[in-house]
Design an enzyme around this catalytic site. Structure first.
Site, mmCIF file in Angstrom:
data_model
loop_
_atom_site.group_PDB
_atom_site.id
_atom_site.type_symbol
_atom_site.label_atom_id
_atom_site.label_comp_id
_atom_site.label_asym_id
_atom_site.label_seq_id
_atom_site.Cartn_x
_atom_site.Cartn_y
_atom_site.Cartn_z
ATOM 1 N N CYS A 157 0.840 -1.208 0.000
ATOM 2 C CA CYS A 157 0.000 0.000 0.000
ATOM 3 C C CYS A 157 0.871 1.252 0.000
ATOM 4 O O CYS A 157 1.439 1.623 1.036
ATOM 5 C CB CYS A 157 -0.907 -0.034 1.233
ATOM 6 S SG CYS A 157 -1.927 1.440 1.382
ATOM 7 N N CYS A 174 -0.436 4.069 2.247
ATOM 8 C CA CYS A 174 -0.259 3.833 3.693
ATOM 9 C C CYS A 174 1.201 4.049 4.100
ATOM 10 O O CYS A 174 1.481 4.643 5.125
ATOM 11 C CB CYS A 174 -0.632 2.401 4.071
ATOM 12 S SG CYS A 174 -2.120 1.792 3.323
ATOM 13 N N ASP A 175 2.138 3.541 3.297
ATOM 14 C CA ASP A 175 3.539 3.458 3.738
ATOM 15 C C ASP A 175 4.490 4.364 2.973
ATOM 16 O O ASP A 175 5.674 4.430 3.307
ATOM 17 C CB ASP A 175 4.034 1.997 3.589
ATOM 18 C CG ASP A 175 3.179 1.030 4.403
ATOM 19 O OD1 ASP A 175 2.675 1.447 5.450
ATOM 20 O OD2 ASP A 175 3.028 -0.130 3.976
#
Ligand code: NAP
Length: 303
Positions: A130, A133-134
């Site tokens: 992701c 997300c990261d």
């Protein structure tokens, strides 16, 4: 007893909940993780009608709030099976059992693994599924994205704004994703596209330090990177329901255009359903169709 239980709170399930509530049916949404499904991983949605740009998280939050405002109930548990009692169905979770006249399975799909040695070990230590997300963990560092679909293209574009260098690695010489995104990537100076190649090795100590990439001729190249974003497709989340719905060879739910399955009163909607076009707009469309069919089914039940 509920009128309709919807399993999954992604765009398909949440849209189904809107249609179910607007038909005045008592509605329970059972979700294993958080609301939103895979769309929350999409940094920028540009192909959903009316919204020129919206993040996946904003989209999912608006949709969830709309569903709650209409009176849908939510339980965050994993549905492990569905029992067919004839005129009612029971959805089983590890904590409880929930009964309804109709069930809509809108469980979507999960990330496919790349299959390279050490992948699980270094997930969270350089390997990610992701970018939204990261991605920020890799500010001004070199990263690679693997895959040739829309997710890989969008992840690469997203990371081009954050990372110092982005390698986009695809196993063929033609992308599956949208041409407009490919063109935009080609304009970015810090993006290098590596065609006809696969990731054959992770180079790591305590965390990822690089990868080995091998082309179709067998030539290898080492890339010094800190982050590897795997975007090689999805696997439908139907494994708990193979007894109540028919699955095709790839594990997708077999259903009619109206989202009906082989079991009366059980419907499917979204990315776990076998179909040609898997887009946000087709997921929400499925939700509307499945809920409308479920409402019609209930009105003929006479219970
Ligand atoms: P996808 O379209 O199925 O693409 C998966 C990609 O991974 C393919 O290019 C495939 O290569 C490659 N691949 C598969 N296994 C691999 C392996 N073991 N090693 C290396 N490469 C591998 O998956 P997706 O990009 O996650 O998209 C899923 C669906 O969501 C699609 O329908 C997509 O259009 C949609 N989506 C839409 C949006 C949007 O509308 N904004 C955003 C994201 C995703 P091949 O091409 O050679 O098969």
């Amino acid at each position: 007893m509920y009128d309709i239980i919807i399993i999954g709170a992604g765009p398909a399930g949440l849209t189904a909940a809107i249609y179910a509530r607007r038909a005045a049916k008592s509605t329970l949404v059972i979700e294993a993780k958080g609301f939103g499904g895979q769309i929350i991983k999409t940094p920028d949605i540009e192909n959903y009608p009316v919204e020129q740009h919206i993040s996946g998280l904003d989209f999912a939050t608006k949709l969830y709030n709309q569903t709650v405002a209409l009176g849908a109930e939510f339980i965050f548990e994993k549905a492990t099976s569905i029992k067919d009692n004839g005129k009612t169905k029971t959805v089983v979770t590890p904590k409880s059992e929930y009964e309804a006249k109709a069930v809509i399975i809108a469980t979507g799909s999960e990330s496919r693994l790349l299959g390279v040695e050490g992948e699980a070990e270094f997930t969270g230590r350089g390997v990610s599924y992701c970018a939204t997300c990261d991605g920020l963990f890799f500010r001004n560092k070199a990263v690679a994205v693997v895959g040739g679909g829309n997710t890989a293209l969008e992840d690469a574009l997203y990371m081009a704004d954050i990372a110092e260098k982005v390698y986009l690695i695809h196993r063929r010489d033609e992308f599956r994703g949208e041409e407009t995104t490919v063109s935009r990537l080609k304009e970015r100076e810090n993006v290098e596209i590596i065609y006809n190649s696969t990731v054959t090795k992770l180079i790591a100590d305590k965390r990822l330090r690089g990868i080995e990439v091998t082309d179709k001729q067998g030539n290898t190249r080492e890339l010094e990177i800190r982050g590897l974003f795997v975007a090689v497709g999805r696997i439908p989340e139907n494994k708990n329901f193979g007894d109540i719905i028919e699955l095709d060879a790839s594990g997708y739910a077999v259903s009619s255009e109206n989202c009906l399955t082989k079991t009366n009163g059980v419907f499917v909607a979204g990315d776990n359903r076998g179909k040609e076009v898997r887009q946000l707009v087709t997921a929400t469309a499925d939700g509307a169709v499945a809920a409308t069919q479920a409402v019609r089914y209930i009105s003929n039940l006479n219970i």
